[in-house]
Design an enzyme around this catalytic site. Structure first.
Site, PDB file in Angstrom:
ATOM      1  N   TYR A  30       0.848  -1.208   0.000  1.00 50.09           N
ATOM      2  CA  TYR A  30       0.000   0.000   0.000  1.00 50.09           C
ATOM      3  C   TYR A  30       0.881   1.255   0.000  1.00 50.09           C
ATOM      4  O   TYR A  30       1.285   1.733   1.058  1.00 50.09           O
ATOM      5  CB  TYR A  30      -0.904   0.009   1.235  1.00 50.09           C
ATOM      6  CG  TYR A  30      -1.712  -1.265   1.450  1.00 50.09           C
ATOM      7  CD1 TYR A  30      -2.758  -1.613   0.594  1.00 50.09           C
ATOM      8  CD2 TYR A  30      -1.436  -2.113   2.527  1.00 50.09           C
ATOM      9  CE1 TYR A  30      -3.501  -2.773   0.805  1.00 50.09           C
ATOM     10  CE2 TYR A  30      -2.165  -3.277   2.735  1.00 50.09           C
ATOM     11  CZ  TYR A  30      -3.198  -3.599   1.871  1.00 50.09           C
ATOM     12  OH  TYR A  30      -3.926  -4.741   2.091  1.00 50.09           O
ATOM     13  N   TRP A  34      -3.427   5.979   3.700  1.00 51.32           N
ATOM     14  CA  TRP A  34      -4.810   5.504   3.890  1.00 51.32           C
ATOM     15  C   TRP A  34      -5.384   6.162   5.136  1.00 51.32           C
ATOM     16  O   TRP A  34      -4.680   6.259   6.166  1.00 51.32           O
ATOM     17  CB  TRP A  34      -4.836   3.983   4.069  1.00 51.32           C
ATOM     18  CG  TRP A  34      -5.166   3.230   2.822  1.00 51.32           C
ATOM     19  CD1 TRP A  34      -6.369   2.684   2.502  1.00 51.32           C
ATOM     20  CD2 TRP A  34      -4.292   2.931   1.706  1.00 51.32           C
ATOM     21  NE1 TRP A  34      -6.307   2.076   1.269  1.00 51.32           N
ATOM     22  CE2 TRP A  34      -5.055   2.213   0.760  1.00 51.32           C
ATOM     23  CE3 TRP A  34      -2.962   3.209   1.419  1.00 51.32           C
ATOM     24  CZ2 TRP A  34      -4.526   1.756  -0.441  1.00 51.32           C
ATOM     25  CZ3 TRP A  34      -2.429   2.767   0.223  1.00 51.32           C
ATOM     26  CH2 TRP A  34      -3.205   2.048  -0.695  1.00 51.32           C
ATOM     27  N   TRP A  36      -7.996   5.598   7.616  1.00 54.04           N
ATOM     28  CA  TRP A  36      -8.120   5.081   8.989  1.00 54.04           C
ATOM     29  C   TRP A  36      -6.795   4.472   9.447  1.00 54.04           C
ATOM     30  O   TRP A  36      -6.492   4.502  10.637  1.00 54.04           O
ATOM     31  CB  TRP A  36      -9.356   4.227   9.190  1.00 54.04           C
ATOM     32  CG  TRP A  36      -9.407   2.787   8.743  1.00 54.04           C
ATOM     33  CD1 TRP A  36      -8.879   2.243   7.623  1.00 54.04           C
ATOM     34  CD2 TRP A  36     -10.086   1.716   9.434  1.00 54.04           C
ATOM     35  NE1 TRP A  36      -9.201   0.910   7.544  1.00 54.04           N
ATOM     36  CE2 TRP A  36      -9.933   0.552   8.646  1.00 54.04           C
ATOM     37  CE3 TRP A  36     -10.816   1.624  10.628  1.00 54.04           C
ATOM     38  CZ2 TRP A  36     -10.483  -0.686   9.013  1.00 54.04           C
ATOM     39  CZ3 TRP A  36     -11.360   0.399  10.996  1.00 54.04           C
ATOM     40  CH2 TRP A  36     -11.191  -0.741  10.200  1.00 54.04           C
ATOM     41  N   TYR A  82       0.050   0.321  -7.431  1.00 52.58           N
ATOM     42  CA  TYR A  82      -1.208   0.027  -6.731  1.00 52.58           C
ATOM     43  C   TYR A  82      -2.379   0.142  -7.696  1.00 52.58           C
ATOM     44  O   TYR A  82      -2.437   1.046  -8.517  1.00 52.58           O
ATOM     45  CB  TYR A  82      -1.407   0.986  -5.542  1.00 52.58           C
ATOM     46  CG  TYR A  82      -2.678   0.696  -4.784  1.00 52.58           C
ATOM     47  CD1 TYR A  82      -2.722  -0.320  -3.836  1.00 52.58           C
ATOM     48  CD2 TYR A  82      -3.846   1.408  -5.054  1.00 52.58           C
ATOM     49  CE1 TYR A  82      -3.900  -0.620  -3.174  1.00 52.58           C
ATOM     50  CE2 TYR A  82      -5.030   1.118  -4.382  1.00 52.58           C
ATOM     51  CZ  TYR A  82      -5.043   0.105  -3.449  1.00 52.58           C
ATOM     52  OH  TYR A  82      -6.205  -0.199  -2.790  1.00 52.58           O
ATOM     53  N   GLY A 160     -13.718  -0.233   5.641  1.00 52.46           N
ATOM     54  CA  GLY A 160     -12.398  -0.711   6.053  1.00 52.46           C
ATOM     55  C   GLY A 160     -12.296  -2.223   6.046  1.00 52.46           C
ATOM     56  O   GLY A 160     -11.218  -2.775   6.201  1.00 52.46           O
ATOM     57  N   ASP A 162     -12.999  -4.909   3.681  1.00 48.00           N
ATOM     58  CA  ASP A 162     -13.298  -5.076   2.264  1.00 48.00           C
ATOM     59  C   ASP A 162     -14.238  -6.232   1.908  1.00 48.00           C
ATOM     60  O   ASP A 162     -15.305  -6.024   1.369  1.00 48.00           O
ATOM     61  CB  ASP A 162     -11.991  -5.247   1.484  1.00 48.00           C
ATOM     62  CG  ASP A 162     -10.981  -4.143   1.777  1.00 48.00           C
ATOM     63  OD1 ASP A 162     -11.160  -3.416   2.766  1.00 48.00           O
ATOM     64  OD2 ASP A 162     -10.009  -4.019   1.014  1.00 48.00           O
ATOM     65  N   ARG A 196      -6.307 -13.060  -0.197  1.00 44.69           N
ATOM     66  CA  ARG A 196      -6.848 -11.796  -0.710  1.00 44.69           C
ATOM     67  C   ARG A 196      -8.260 -12.041  -1.268  1.00 44.69           C
ATOM     68  O   ARG A 196      -8.639 -13.169  -1.545  1.00 44.69           O
ATOM     69  CB  ARG A 196      -5.949 -11.251  -1.838  1.00 44.69           C
ATOM     70  CG  ARG A 196      -4.507 -10.965  -1.433  1.00 44.69           C
ATOM     71  CD  ARG A 196      -4.336  -9.670  -0.675  1.00 44.69           C
ATOM     72  NE  ARG A 196      -4.968  -8.540  -1.309  1.00 44.69           N
ATOM     73  CZ  ARG A 196      -4.977  -7.294  -0.773  1.00 44.69           C
ATOM     74  NH1 ARG A 196      -4.373  -7.056   0.367  1.00 44.69           N
ATOM     75  NH2 ARG A 196      -5.593  -6.309  -1.388  1.00 44.69           N
ATOM     76  N   TRP A 337     -10.852 -10.385   5.381  1.00 46.87           N
ATOM     77  CA  TRP A 337     -11.837  -9.974   6.392  1.00 46.87           C
ATOM     78  C   TRP A 337     -12.906 -11.047   6.607  1.00 46.87           C
ATOM     79  O   TRP A 337     -13.996 -10.751   7.080  1.00 46.87           O
ATOM     80  CB  TRP A 337     -12.473  -8.641   5.989  1.00 46.87           C
ATOM     81  CG  TRP A 337     -11.487  -7.512   6.067  1.00 46.87           C
ATOM     82  CD1 TRP A 337     -10.722  -7.022   5.045  1.00 46.87           C
ATOM     83  CD2 TRP A 337     -11.118  -6.752   7.227  1.00 46.87           C
ATOM     84  NE1 TRP A 337      -9.910  -6.017   5.503  1.00 46.87           N
ATOM     85  CE2 TRP A 337     -10.132  -5.818   6.827  1.00 46.87           C
ATOM     86  CE3 TRP A 337     -11.528  -6.778   8.567  1.00 46.87           C
ATOM     87  CZ2 TRP A 337      -9.552  -4.908   7.723  1.00 46.87           C
ATOM     88  CZ3 TRP A 337     -10.953  -5.865   9.442  1.00 46.87           C
ATOM     89  CH2 TRP A 337      -9.987  -4.956   9.021  1.00 46.87           C
ATOM     90  N   GLU A 372      -0.086  -8.127   8.679  1.00 46.07           N
ATOM     91  CA  GLU A 372      -1.337  -7.411   8.397  1.00 46.07           C
ATOM     92  C   GLU A 372      -2.517  -8.087   9.114  1.00 46.07           C
ATOM     93  O   GLU A 372      -3.379  -7.432   9.693  1.00 46.07           O
ATOM     94  CB  GLU A 372      -1.553  -7.385   6.884  1.00 46.07           C
ATOM     95  CG  GLU A 372      -2.713  -6.519   6.417  1.00 46.07           C
ATOM     96  CD  GLU A 372      -2.865  -6.550   4.890  1.00 46.07           C
ATOM     97  OE1 GLU A 372      -2.154  -7.348   4.224  1.00 46.07           O
ATOM     98  OE2 GLU A 372      -3.690  -5.783   4.365  1.00 46.07           O
TER      99      GLU A 372
HETATM  100  C1  GLC Z   1      -6.970  -2.947   3.012  1.00 53.24           C
HETATM  101  C2  GLC Z   1      -7.798  -3.029   4.276  1.00 53.24           C
HETATM  102  C3  GLC Z   1      -8.181  -1.639   4.741  1.00 53.24           C
HETATM  103  C4  GLC Z   1      -6.909  -0.800   4.894  1.00 53.24           C
HETATM  104  C5  GLC Z   1      -6.053  -0.828   3.632  1.00 53.24           C
HETATM  105  C6  GLC Z   1      -4.681  -0.213   3.833  1.00 53.24           C
HETATM  106  O1  GLC Z   1      -7.720  -2.452   1.948  1.00 53.24           O
HETATM  107  O2  GLC Z   1      -8.932  -3.800   4.076  1.00 53.24           O
HETATM  108  O3  GLC Z   1      -8.895  -1.667   5.935  1.00 53.24           O
HETATM  109  O4  GLC Z   1      -7.253   0.504   5.219  1.00 53.24           O
HETATM  110  O5  GLC Z   1      -5.838  -2.155   3.201  1.00 53.24           O
HETATM  111  O6  GLC Z   1      -4.016  -0.848   4.883  1.00 53.24           O
END
Ligand code: GLC
Length: 401
Positions: A30, A34, A36, A82, A160, A162, A196, A337, A372
């Site tokens: 990532y 992001w 949150w 990404y 959050g 997914d 994933r 998730w 993660e």
């Molecule tokens: C994934 C997670 C999400 C998080 C993002 C970056 O998409 O599901 O909650 O914010 O990764 O870590």
């Protein structure tokens, strides 16, 4: 945690930090900021560099939209590693959807760790609080399509969580004909693509991104009320209210929070548990998910916590709380998730499940590192390595106030 793990946690935040002003969730998976994630990351920074914690949140809010929304991704870096990136979202600066409201909760933690503040810092806190106020106002209005007082999401990524099973039914109605997910970059970056979401799920996510873009950034076809997002609005508004009083900032948090609490504990409760309400079909669903217990941390009515004792028990499980109850049909211990343990979810559910989640989460990290997410039964690490919020929240837990 051992001193070596604590040192490693700080080192992960430092090495995931970019330009000294934002922190990527994972250098590998990532590459942007992001929303949150940054809130949890600020909580971690605050344990050893409070100025950096405040800057993290200020950087995030510098990309807030004029309508108050805080986009879930800020595209600070120019990279094609990404997907979906700026081309799919239709904007070069940010994504177009939101994320769970955890900013006031995080800022309160930063303030608690700060101690005495200079007038300059006090003024920066005030500015940030005014921005957080606008973010809450946006969610409370633009994410309540039926006007019931609760919070819905326009995309699974807004929650959050997914590929959480709560979205399956609504996602099955999204038209994915002709949508191509072959640009995905994520699957090759983890040990096993089964960790994933599926390609079919991704086609749905992309179809919604396109629908939201084409519809001028409103809600689009997907609109599911989420007890977790609603509970977080309440918790964050309550934190905002406390901070606003201290920093003398005007806020509508008390009214918003009361309204959301009334909706959550009545309209999203069916007598046995909290439900997800699809605003497009009026269908409700009660599912054995950790996220469906978050309302118990958000001003539950008398007796409610005791009434859900059995549901809570299902998540006091081996190593920390899984995202889906292991007895549920949808439970998958490795897939994102749909079962694995996530550190932020345990942190947010400590008020509901008690300190066992903290002990379990720290034991998992001690065993498998700052991954993660984790297999709830074996404790094996899954997904990205050196994941920033796992490091940040472990620091917070290890350094009690
Ligand atoms: C994934 C997670 C999400 C998080 C993002 C970056 O998409 O599901 O909650 O914010 O990764 O870590």
């Amino acid at each position: 945690m051992t001193p070596a793990r604590l040192r490693e946690a700080r080192e992960i935040l430092r090495s995931n930090s970019r330009e000294d002003r934002y922190t990527v969730p994972s250098a590998h998976l990532y590459p942007y900021q992001w929303a949150w994630d940054s809130a949890f990351i600020a909580v971690g920074w605050a344990t050893f560099d409070r100025e950096r914690a405040l800057v993290e949140l200020e950087t995030l809010f510098s990309r807030q939209w004029p309508d108050g929304r805080v986009p879930h991704i800020a595209f600070w870096a120019d990279t094609d590693t990404y997907f979906p990136g700026p081309a799919q979202w239709g904007r070069t600066d940010t994504s177009t959807i939101t994320n769970p409201l955890v900013f006031a909760l995080a800022l309160e933690r930063v303030v608690q760790r700060w101690g005495r503040m200079s007038p300059a810092v006090t003024s920066r806190m005030g500015q940030l609080l005014r921005r957080i106020e606008r973010a809450h106002a946006f969610v409370a209005t633009a994410r309540d399509p039926l006007g019931i007082g609760a919070v819905a999401c326009a995309h699974p990524w807004e929650s959050g969580r997914d590929n959480c099973p709560a979205w399956d039914r609504a996602m099955a109605r999204v038209d994915i004909e002709g949508v191509d997910a072959s640009g995905r970059t994520d699957k090759a970056k983890v040990d096993d693509a089964a960790q994933r979401p599926t390609d079919e799920a991704y086609r749905g996510y992309l179809a919604l991104v396109a629908a939201i873009r084409e519809g001028g950034f409103g809600m689009g076809p997907f609109a599911v009320y989420d007890p977790f997002l609603t509970a977080l609005l309440i918790r964050s508004d309550d934190a905002l209210l406390r901070l606003a009083e201290r920093f003398d900032v005007e806020t509508d948090a008390a009214r918003r929070s009361d309204r959301a609490a009334a909706a959550l504990h009545a309209s999203l409760f069916d007598g046995e548990g909290y439900v997800f309400l699809d605003a497009r079909t009026s269908e409700t669903q009660r599912l054995p998910l950790l996220a469906a217990l978050q309302p118990l941390a958000a001003r539950p009515p008398p007796g409610r916590i005791e009434a859900l004792a059995e549901a809570r028990e299902a998540f006091r499980h081996g190593y920390a709380a899984p995202t889906v109850a292991p007895t549920a049909e949808a439970f998958d211990p490795v897939c994102y998730w749909r079962g694995p343990v996530w550190i932020n979810m345990n942190w947010l559910h400590e008020p509901v499940l008690g300190s066992c989640v903290r002990d379990g989460a720290l034991a998992l990290i001690e065993r498998s590192g700052f991954r993660e997410y984790f297999h709830p039964e074996t404790g094996a690490g899954l997904g990205a390595e050196r994941f920033a919020w796992s490091a940040a929240l472990a620091l917070d837990w290890s350094e009690p106030l």
